[in-house]
Design a protein around this motif. Structure first.
Motif, mmCIF file in Angstrom:
data_model
loop_
_atom_site.group_PDB
_atom_site.id
_atom_site.type_symbol
_atom_site.label_atom_id
_atom_site.label_comp_id
_atom_site.label_asym_id
_atom_site.label_seq_id
_atom_site.Cartn_x
_atom_site.Cartn_y
_atom_site.Cartn_z
ATOM 1 N N ASN A 119 41.223 8.518 -1.682
ATOM 2 C CA ASN A 119 41.887 7.304 -1.188
ATOM 3 C C ASN A 119 43.225 7.068 -1.882
ATOM 4 N N ASN A 120 43.961 8.150 -2.094
ATOM 5 C CA ASN A 120 45.287 8.059 -2.717
ATOM 6 C C ASN A 120 46.258 7.429 -1.719
ATOM 7 N N MET A 121 46.651 6.174 -1.971
ATOM 8 C CA MET A 121 47.474 5.437 -1.009
ATOM 9 C C MET A 121 48.865 6.053 -0.859
ATOM 10 N N ASN A 122 49.373 6.670 -1.900
ATOM 11 C CA ASN A 122 50.689 7.296 -1.789
ATOM 12 C C ASN A 122 50.673 8.405 -0.738
ATOM 13 N N ILE A 123 49.587 9.162 -0.695
ATOM 14 C CA ILE A 123 49.465 10.243 0.281
ATOM 15 C C ILE A 123 49.166 9.666 1.665
ATOM 16 N N LEU A 124 48.340 8.630 1.738
ATOM 17 C CA LEU A 124 48.072 7.987 3.031
ATOM 18 C C LEU A 124 49.355 7.422 3.621
ATOM 19 N N PHE A 157 51.250 6.115 15.023
ATOM 20 C CA PHE A 157 50.766 6.035 13.644
ATOM 21 C C PHE A 157 49.444 6.788 13.540
ATOM 22 N N ARG A 158 48.880 6.786 12.335
ATOM 23 C CA ARG A 158 47.584 7.418 12.137
ATOM 24 C C ARG A 158 46.575 6.425 11.572
ATOM 25 N N VAL A 159 45.304 6.816 11.751
ATOM 26 C CA VAL A 159 44.189 5.992 11.308
ATOM 27 C C VAL A 159 43.315 6.818 10.381
ATOM 28 N N PHE A 160 42.867 6.188 9.312
ATOM 29 C CA PHE A 160 41.913 6.842 8.413
ATOM 30 C C PHE A 160 40.620 6.043 8.438
ATOM 31 N N ASP A 161 39.550 6.674 8.947
ATOM 32 C CA ASP A 161 38.249 6.029 9.070
ATOM 33 C C ASP A 161 37.363 6.499 7.926
ATOM 34 N N VAL A 162 37.134 5.627 6.945
ATOM 35 C CA VAL A 162 36.320 6.012 5.793
ATOM 36 C C VAL A 162 34.830 5.817 6.080
ATOM 37 N N THR A 163 34.504 5.249 7.247
ATOM 38 C CA THR A 163 33.095 5.025 7.589
ATOM 39 C C THR A 163 32.478 6.217 8.302
ATOM 40 N N SER A 164 33.309 7.172 8.739
ATOM 41 C CA SER A 164 32.800 8.316 9.495
ATOM 42 C C SER A 164 33.655 9.537 9.214
ATOM 43 N N SER A 165 32.996 10.681 8.994
ATOM 44 C CA SER A 165 33.732 11.921 8.728
ATOM 45 C C SER A 165 33.875 12.786 9.972
ATOM 46 N N GLY A 166 33.342 12.346 11.097
ATOM 47 C CA GLY A 166 33.376 13.141 12.311
ATOM 48 C C GLY A 166 34.561 12.832 13.194
ATOM 49 N N ALA A 167 34.381 13.041 14.510
ATOM 50 C CA ALA A 167 35.477 12.930 15.471
ATOM 51 C C ALA A 167 35.495 11.596 16.200
ATOM 52 N N ASN A 202 47.851 -1.304 6.812
ATOM 53 C CA ASN A 202 48.558 -0.787 5.637
ATOM 54 C C ASN A 202 50.055 -0.951 5.864
ATOM 55 N N GLU A 203 50.637 -1.971 5.290
ATOM 56 C CA GLU A 203 52.048 -2.282 5.515
ATOM 57 C C GLU A 203 52.982 -1.379 4.712
ATOM 58 N N GLU A 204 52.409 -0.544 3.834
ATOM 59 C CA GLU A 204 53.231 0.317 2.995
ATOM 60 C C GLU A 204 53.417 1.719 3.578
ATOM 61 N N ALA A 205 52.858 1.970 4.751
ATOM 62 C CA ALA A 205 52.995 3.300 5.357
ATOM 63 C C ALA A 205 54.458 3.685 5.508
ATOM 64 N N MET A 256 52.362 8.611 3.099
ATOM 65 C CA MET A 256 53.138 9.781 3.512
ATOM 66 C C MET A 256 52.678 10.291 4.871
ATOM 67 N N LEU A 257 51.373 10.184 5.145
ATOM 68 C CA LEU A 257 50.812 10.649 6.409
ATOM 69 C C LEU A 257 50.882 9.573 7.496
ATOM 70 N N ASN A 258 51.579 8.497 7.198
ATOM 71 C CA ASN A 258 51.789 7.396 8.162
ATOM 72 C C ASN A 258 50.467 6.780 8.618
ATOM 73 N N VAL A 259 49.583 6.532 7.654
ATOM 74 C CA VAL A 259 48.321 5.853 7.952
ATOM 75 C C VAL A 259 48.598 4.349 7.972
ATOM 76 N N LYS A 260 48.659 3.803 9.156
ATOM 77 C CA LYS A 260 48.969 2.382 9.317
ATOM 78 C C LYS A 260 47.715 1.523 9.281
ATOM 79 N N TYR A 261 46.586 2.132 9.650
ATOM 80 C CA TYR A 261 45.328 1.380 9.654
ATOM 81 C C TYR A 261 44.237 2.185 8.958
ATOM 82 N N ILE A 262 43.418 1.476 8.203
ATOM 83 C CA ILE A 262 42.254 2.064 7.556
ATOM 84 C C ILE A 262 41.017 1.351 8.077
#
Length: 809
Positions: free
Chosen positions: A617-622, A576-586, A644-647, A624-630
């Protein structure tokens, strides 16, 4: 002892001296410490997955899923087969980092001086002036290693070129080939491009000289030899160059297909980077004087002022404790130039600038005009939007110029040219062939010019505002009294550093005057200038890069520590993928497959989706990108992971597929697209990849038994099991990259297309099937064959050259 060995001994001693100097400046490396480099910390996060894969499997992956949804590793330290020129590079860089780069600076410039037939003692002075130029040290402090790497080999490339024009065709060819090969190994094409501009200026100077001396056949013969050397050097790096060239077309550095921006405005058509982005870091015209006076415009955005400063007192008045105020005053925002942020001034040195000006009067011929031409071109282009007509011309009409950002970094060229001419000023001064009256006259003019600039700045100090572009932020948050304190400190360092440069000019001129009047021996002139150059440059360098920047090597190798959010996520072993909104780096890339990352050249279509939708933070796109955790902060400010149970998952069958007319239509359609049941794509000019339909819309039957599951995954390999009673179309939550990903259904080659602007999709026949994706780029295979053949050829040419020289002797 043979005479030839006697000639070698001084150079061996010099090289040993360079090793000692490099280790002395970065002495903590001798204790096993590592310099903390912010950019390298980001790089470690980006490359963690591929390095771990290499360590555990012994194989190389050219794809990583850890950043930006997935991307090639070509710009992340990928290792290629038969890359023997890289092994030569590693042999030169035998010292601990970053002492290895400082050693390369010194060695390369020293060799260039010898090729220009400068006495080795003066060559050492030039090497010190170049190697300790503040910008070259600063980039080591922040971690611009590939930039430093490329700059370090520039003098060696110039050495090979000049040897060729000196009619030493064989030696010139071999050194140019090896040096240019090493230059390309550094993989910083912006610096290599700037070197090309300097070489063009050099070529023009030699052409004019050849025409005057009626030796044009020799000139064109030399150009032909050098052209062959460059071709061979490119071949030595074929894999990396071909892979990068292939990737650039699909990256943010390539031509965009979109005609709109995320805000709906019209997008300017460009084959490269946006003009505003290119010129964001434009050098101020007045700021140019900090080449001569380090903190003329304040120095950097985080100057260390200590306790005896107005800034310290201002923090105390704001309620900070003595320790808090002292710590804050170590990062005082003194810079008041035009650029948004500056780590430190691009200080070349008061001593070497004085010698450069002296060289303008004493040095004659093509060497002078080449160096002056390179310096002026570099300075003018560094102004960027502050000299818009010239910058716009280069962006619009000069090939490849619009591929690079931060135009101020072109000053590396003048940082190379100024020390060369400065050294030649000393060569002329110490030469008995020049008229003493002319030398005294040149000395007088040089003192008037350099000293006069310093005096005028002091006299008109009150006419400067000392206001910075970011002062509004500090005024709003800390008040006007704080800004007044900052301005007072800016004025103080302005005065201090002007006096510093003025004193160095006067001491330098005194040394020369004493020599010309036979009161100072040549030996003391050389020792004196060596001491002055080191005092001048190292004194400024240590303000910005010193022992305090070093940490334990373990901390640098493991720059990120897991928080509770990370620990919760890593327990999940699915893909799965992760989206970290607290950091824009690596940071997230170090632990997870992340939507974030840190790189100057992302896949262009992924970046478009990110800018249009992910940042909103468009959840429909998240999904689609298989973002399971934010990863985000909760209401108490604690960093937490949210499931994110809707991934959408790793792959899914859709009910319909619609073909749209343009990239604009496709990306706008994503805003309201039901990605779980529908997919869109645009026409692709590869008929064998297209669906077997001619209409713009196709529907598929999809019942409750349909399934497609990921059963095995590695960074460069994905295996799925599908079950469908009908022919179907599957969308995979993987970033599309057509150059390397190969698809198989039940072991037989198949094809996939790009859907939903940035994902992969493919038709799958009815029944139960195994679908595989393998990243096996042909460009690596082709490039490896070329590098192997060219390495063998260079080895044979080197052997022939040695035998030829032996036979002639």
């Amino acid at each position: 002892m043979p005479l030839s060995f006697n000639k070698i001994v001084p150079h061996l001693l010099v090289i040993i001296g360079f090793v000692v100097i490099s280790l002395a400046y970065f002495s903590p490396v001798l204790k096993g410490k590592a310099i903390f480099q912010s950019d390298i910390m980001q790089y470690i996060g980006m490359s963690k997955q591929q390095n771990h894969f290499r360590e555990t499997t012994g194989e190389e992956t050219y794809w990583t899923n850890s950043a930006f949804g997935g991307m090639p590793t070509y710009q992340l330290g990928a290792k290629y087969p038969h890359n023997y020129i890289k092994k030569l590079d590693l042999a030169f860089r035998f010292l601990p980092r970053p002492a290895d780069y400082l050693f390369l600076y010194l060695l390369g410039f020293y060799v260039l001086m010898l090729v220009l037939k400068v006495d080795y003692k003066l060559a050492v002075l030039g090497a010190l002036a170049f190697g300790f130029s503040t910008y070259l040290i600063i980039i080591l402090g922040v971690g611009h290693n590939s930039k430093a790497h490329a700059i370090a080999y520039m003098p060696l490339v110039l050495s090979g070129i000049i040897l060729t024009f000196q009619r030493k065709y064989i030696l010139g060819f071999l050194i140019t080939t090896a040096a240019m090969g090493l230059e390309l190994v550094a993989n910083h094409f912006q610096m290599t491009y700037y070197l090309l501009l300097l070489v063009i200026v050099l070529g023009i100077a030699y052409l004019v000289d050849a025409y005057k001396k009626q030796v044009l056949p020799h000139y064109f013969k030399s150009v032909g030899v050098l052209a062959l050397a460059v071709v061979l050097s490119i071949a030595l790096n074929a894999t990396g160059i071909l892979a990068t060239q292939e990737y650039v077309k699909e990256s943010s550095r390539g031509k965009s297909e979109l005609t709109i921006n995320p805000d709906g405005s019209q997008k300017q058509e460009s084959s490269g980077l946006d003009k505003e982005y290119i010129t964001q870091f434009s050098y101020g015209i007045f700021e140019s004087l900090n080449l001569f006076i380090p903190r003329l415009t304040g120095g950097g955005n985080g100057e260390n002022l200590g306790k005896e400063s107005n800034t310290y007192e201002a923090y105390r008045k704001l309620g900070a404790s003595p320790s808090q105020a002292l710590e804050a005053s170590k990062h005082a925002p003194l810079y008041w130039g035009n650029q948004p942020i500056v780590e430190a001034p691009a200080y070349v040195g008061a001593v070497i600038v004085f010698l450069f000006v002296l060289g303008l009067f004493l040095v004659k011929g093509r060497l002078k005009w080449w160096l002056v031409g390179g310096t002026i071109l570099s300075l003018l282009l560094s102004y960027g939007k502050n000299l818009g007509f010239l910058t716009d011309f280069f962006i619009d009409y000069v090939p490849l110029y619009n591929k690079f950002r931060a135009v101020s970094s072109i000053q590396v060229i003048l940082e190379l040219c100024i020390p060369i001419l400065g050294v030649f000023a000393l060569v002329k001064l110490l030469s008995g062939f020049e008229n003493e009256a002319e030398k005294l006259k040149a000395l007088k003019y040089s003192v008037i010019i350099t000293g006069g600039v310093a005096v005028l700045l002091l006299l008109f100090k009150s006419s400067f505002s000392f206001a910075g572009v970011n002062d509004g932020f500090y005024s709003q948050n800390y008040g006007q009294d704080f800004i007044d304190a900052i301005k007072a400190d800016r004025k103080a360092v302005f005065t201090t550093d002007i006096l510093r440069s003025l004193i160095l000019v006067l001491i330098s001129s005194g040394l020369i005057y004493g020599y010309l009047k036979n009161k100072t021996k040549e030996k003391w002139v050389l020792i004196g200038f060596g001491a002055l150059i080191l005092f001048d440059l190292v004194g400024v360098d240590r303000r910005y890069v010193n022992n305090d920047d070093f940490v334990s090597s373990y901390q640098m190798k493991n720059p990120y520590q897991m928080n509770e959010a990370d620990k919760d996520i890593v327990r999940d072993t699915t893909h799965f993928r992760v989206f970290d909104v607290t950091s824009s780096g690596a940071r997230a890339s170090y632990f997870h497959n992340s939507l974030n990352g840190y790189h100057a050249a992302k896949l262009r279509r992924y970046e478009d989706v990110f800018d249009f939708y992910v940042t909103q933070n468009n959840m429909n796109i998240l999904n689609m990108l298989n973002v399971k955790y934010i990863i985000a902060q909760d209401e108490k400010g604690v960093v937490t992971s949210y499931l994110n149970e809707e991934a959408n998952g790793n792959a899914w069958f859709v009910e319909s597929l619609e073909r749209l007319d343009s990239a604009k239509d496709e990306i706008l359609a994503l805003g309201s697209l039901d990605t779980k049941n529908k997919a869109v794509y645009t026409y692709i000019k590869k008929p064998k990849y297209l669906l077997k339909e001619s209409r713009g819309f196709k529907s598929f039957e999809k019942d409750s038994t349909v399934s497609i599951d990921l059963i095995k995954h590695k960074p460069n390999y994905l295996k799925y099991q599908s079950n469908n009673n009908h022919d179907g179309f599957a969308v995979f939550s993987e970033v599309y990259y057509g150059n390397g990903w190969k698809t198989f259904i039940d072991g037989e080659p198949s094809h996939h297309i790009r859907v939903n602007y940035t994902l992969r999709g493919m038709e799958i026949p009815a029944g139960t099937h195994t679908i595989e994706f393998k990243f096996d780029p042909d460009v690596v295979k082709t490039g490896s064959k070329i590098t192997l053949a060219s390495s063998i050829l260079l080895g044979l040419l080197l052997l022939v050259g040695v035998l030829y020289k032996v036979k002639r002797k």
